[in-house]
Design a protein around this motif. Structure first.
Motif, PDB file in Angstrom:
ATOM      1  N   ASN A 116       0.626  -1.291  -0.054  1.00 37.00           N
ATOM      2  CA  ASN A 116       0.048   0.132  -0.075  1.00 37.00           C
ATOM      3  C   ASN A 116       0.999   1.300   0.141  1.00 37.00           C
ATOM      4  O   ASN A 116       2.063   1.314   0.170  1.00 37.00           O
ATOM      5  CB  ASN A 116      -1.060   0.032   1.060  1.00 37.00           C
ATOM      6  N   ALA A 117       0.210   2.431  -0.553  1.00 37.32           N
ATOM      7  CA  ALA A 117       1.046   3.651  -0.297  1.00 37.32           C
ATOM      8  C   ALA A 117       0.244   4.763   0.469  1.00 37.32           C
ATOM      9  O   ALA A 117      -0.892   4.666   0.625  1.00 37.32           O
ATOM     10  CB  ALA A 117       1.247   4.036  -1.869  1.00 37.32           C
ATOM     11  N   GLN A 118       1.000   5.743   0.809  1.00 32.48           N
ATOM     12  CA  GLN A 118       0.444   6.835   1.507  1.00 32.48           C
ATOM     13  C   GLN A 118       1.201   8.256   0.718  1.00 32.48           C
ATOM     14  O   GLN A 118       2.274   8.203   0.526  1.00 32.48           O
ATOM     15  CB  GLN A 118       0.762   6.843   2.882  1.00 32.48           C
ATOM     16  N   ALA A 119       0.467   9.302   1.038  1.00 33.02           N
ATOM     17  CA  ALA A 119       1.098  10.655   0.651  1.00 33.02           C
ATOM     18  C   ALA A 119       1.464  10.977   1.892  1.00 33.02           C
ATOM     19  O   ALA A 119       0.375  11.396   2.616  1.00 33.02           O
ATOM     20  CB  ALA A 119       0.302  11.411  -0.362  1.00 33.02           C
ATOM     21  N   LEU A 120       2.860  11.477   1.896  1.00 33.82           N
ATOM     22  CA  LEU A 120       2.990  12.158   3.503  1.00 33.82           C
ATOM     23  C   LEU A 120       3.473  13.559   3.062  1.00 33.82           C
ATOM     24  O   LEU A 120       4.013  13.855   2.213  1.00 33.82           O
ATOM     25  CB  LEU A 120       4.057  11.508   4.230  1.00 33.82           C
ATOM     26  N   GLY A 121       3.675  14.378   4.189  1.00 37.36           N
ATOM     27  CA  GLY A 121       3.940  15.624   4.025  1.00 37.36           C
ATOM     28  C   GLY A 121       5.556  15.466   4.244  1.00 37.36           C
ATOM     29  O   GLY A 121       6.242  14.582   4.113  1.00 37.36           O
ATOM     30  N   ASN A 122       6.311  16.820   4.384  1.00 35.70           N
ATOM     31  CA  ASN A 122       7.614  16.947   4.361  1.00 35.70           C
ATOM     32  C   ASN A 122       8.269  16.822   5.762  1.00 35.70           C
ATOM     33  O   ASN A 122       9.485  16.514   5.994  1.00 35.70           O
ATOM     34  CB  ASN A 122       8.114  18.701   3.852  1.00 35.70           C
ATOM     35  N   TYR A 123       7.616  17.159   6.622  1.00 36.82           N
ATOM     36  CA  TYR A 123       7.805  16.934   8.193  1.00 36.82           C
ATOM     37  C   TYR A 123       7.075  16.190   8.956  1.00 36.82           C
ATOM     38  O   TYR A 123       6.101  16.321   8.887  1.00 36.82           O
ATOM     39  CB  TYR A 123       8.156  18.510   8.705  1.00 36.82           C
ATOM     40  N   SER A 124       7.651  15.488  10.136  1.00 37.10           N
ATOM     41  CA  SER A 124       6.750  14.923  11.248  1.00 37.10           C
ATOM     42  C   SER A 124       6.394  16.022  11.971  1.00 37.10           C
ATOM     43  O   SER A 124       7.208  16.750  12.531  1.00 37.10           O
ATOM     44  CB  SER A 124       7.837  13.958  11.890  1.00 37.10           C
ATOM     45  N   GLN A 125       5.204  16.073  12.365  1.00 40.97           N
ATOM     46  CA  GLN A 125       4.587  16.920  13.454  1.00 40.97           C
ATOM     47  C   GLN A 125       4.956  16.726  14.711  1.00 40.97           C
ATOM     48  O   GLN A 125       4.948  17.304  15.849  1.00 40.97           O
ATOM     49  CB  GLN A 125       2.956  17.125  13.335  1.00 40.97           C
ATOM     50  N   VAL A 126       5.396  15.493  15.028  1.00 39.02           N
ATOM     51  CA  VAL A 126       5.807  15.128  16.386  1.00 39.02           C
ATOM     52  C   VAL A 126       6.887  15.430  16.882  1.00 39.02           C
ATOM     53  O   VAL A 126       7.271  16.145  18.027  1.00 39.02           O
ATOM     54  CB  VAL A 126       5.806  13.375  16.393  1.00 39.02           C
ATOM     55  N   ASP A 127       8.179  15.471  15.739  1.00 37.80           N
ATOM     56  CA  ASP A 127       9.491  16.069  16.240  1.00 37.80           C
ATOM     57  C   ASP A 127      10.080  17.024  15.406  1.00 37.80           C
ATOM     58  O   ASP A 127      11.235  17.368  15.375  1.00 37.80           O
ATOM     59  CB  ASP A 127      10.459  15.190  16.800  1.00 37.80           C
ATOM     60  N   CYS A 128       9.436  17.509  14.541  1.00 34.61           N
ATOM     61  CA  CYS A 128       9.842  18.510  13.172  1.00 34.61           C
ATOM     62  C   CYS A 128      11.115  17.690  12.355  1.00 34.61           C
ATOM     63  O   CYS A 128      11.622  18.676  11.856  1.00 34.61           O
ATOM     64  CB  CYS A 128      10.324  19.822  13.950  1.00 34.61           C
ATOM     65  N   SER A 129      11.273  16.544  12.361  1.00 43.80           N
ATOM     66  CA  SER A 129      12.103  15.892  11.883  1.00 43.80           C
ATOM     67  C   SER A 129      11.485  15.675  10.255  1.00 43.80           C
ATOM     68  O   SER A 129      10.366  15.866  10.177  1.00 43.80           O
ATOM     69  CB  SER A 129      12.850  14.424  12.351  1.00 43.80           C
ATOM     70  N   THR A 130      12.472  15.670   9.251  1.00 46.21           N
ATOM     71  CA  THR A 130      12.010  15.432   7.987  1.00 46.21           C
ATOM     72  C   THR A 130      11.541  14.154   7.943  1.00 46.21           C
ATOM     73  O   THR A 130      11.545  13.074   8.872  1.00 46.21           O
ATOM     74  CB  THR A 130      13.061  15.316   6.895  1.00 46.21           C
ATOM     75  N   THR A 131      10.224  13.957   7.169  1.00 46.74           N
ATOM     76  CA  THR A 131       9.589  12.805   6.878  1.00 46.74           C
ATOM     77  C   THR A 131      10.429  11.593   6.751  1.00 46.74           C
ATOM     78  O   THR A 131      10.118  10.369   7.070  1.00 46.74           O
ATOM     79  CB  THR A 131       8.571  12.620   5.616  1.00 46.74           C
ATOM     80  N   PHE A 132      11.495  11.664   5.648  1.00 43.93           N
ATOM     81  CA  PHE A 132      12.623  10.759   5.442  1.00 43.93           C
ATOM     82  C   PHE A 132      13.207  10.165   6.536  1.00 43.93           C
ATOM     83  O   PHE A 132      13.295   8.982   6.955  1.00 43.93           O
ATOM     84  CB  PHE A 132      13.586  11.084   4.325  1.00 43.93           C
ATOM     85  N   GLN A 133      13.633  11.098   7.704  1.00 41.29           N
ATOM     86  CA  GLN A 133      14.448  10.756   8.972  1.00 41.29           C
ATOM     87  C   GLN A 133      13.482  10.007   9.627  1.00 41.29           C
ATOM     88  O   GLN A 133      13.804   8.973  10.479  1.00 41.29           O
ATOM     89  CB  GLN A 133      14.746  11.923   9.651  1.00 41.29           C
ATOM     90  N   TRP A 134      12.106  10.569   9.842  1.00 37.99           N
ATOM     91  CA  TRP A 134      10.905   9.887  10.737  1.00 37.99           C
ATOM     92  C   TRP A 134      10.929   8.333  10.327  1.00 37.99           C
ATOM     93  O   TRP A 134      10.862   7.366  11.067  1.00 37.99           O
ATOM     94  CB  TRP A 134       9.802  10.868  10.863  1.00 37.99           C
ATOM     95  N   LEU A 135      10.555   8.236   9.070  1.00 38.44           N
ATOM     96  CA  LEU A 135      10.588   6.801   8.470  1.00 38.44           C
ATOM     97  C   LEU A 135      11.726   5.884   8.642  1.00 38.44           C
ATOM     98  O   LEU A 135      11.373   4.815   8.905  1.00 38.44           O
ATOM     99  CB  LEU A 135      10.279   6.795   6.833  1.00 38.44           C
ATOM    100  N   GLN A 136      12.866   6.340   8.478  1.00 40.45           N
ATOM    101  CA  GLN A 136      14.060   5.521   8.798  1.00 40.45           C
ATOM    102  C   GLN A 136      13.980   5.157  10.343  1.00 40.45           C
ATOM    103  O   GLN A 136      14.529   4.058  10.527  1.00 40.45           O
ATOM    104  CB  GLN A 136      15.358   6.401   8.353  1.00 40.45           C
TER     105      GLN A 136
END
Length: 67
Positions: free
Chosen positions: A4-24
């Motif tokens: 499955n797929a999702q469209a995500l924003g650029n930053y995590s609202q939890v800790d302001c990290s980039t989405t790529f950093q948060w996913l890693q």
């Protein structure tokens, strides 16, 4: 379970990290798991609602042994 797929924003609202950093940090790493992420602009016409989801082109990050 189908891919499955999702469209995500650029930053995590939890800790302001980039989405790529948060996913890693948060993606599963068990056998059979694969989380990939890419910029939407690098994948024009990609359908996030398709099941199973198509593989991404120009992947920016991948986590998991099944990638």
């Amino acid at each position: 379970m189908p891919a499955n797929a999702q469209a995500l924003g650029n930053y995590s609202q939890v800790d302001c990290s980039t989405t790529f950093q948060w996913l890693q940090r948060t993606s599963p790493t068990e056998a059979g798991e694969c989380t990939e992420a890419a910029w939407a602009s690098d994948n024009p016409g990609y359908n996030v609602d398709a099941v199973p989801a198509a593989r991404l082109k120009k992947v920016q990050m991948a986590v998991g042994p099944a990638c």
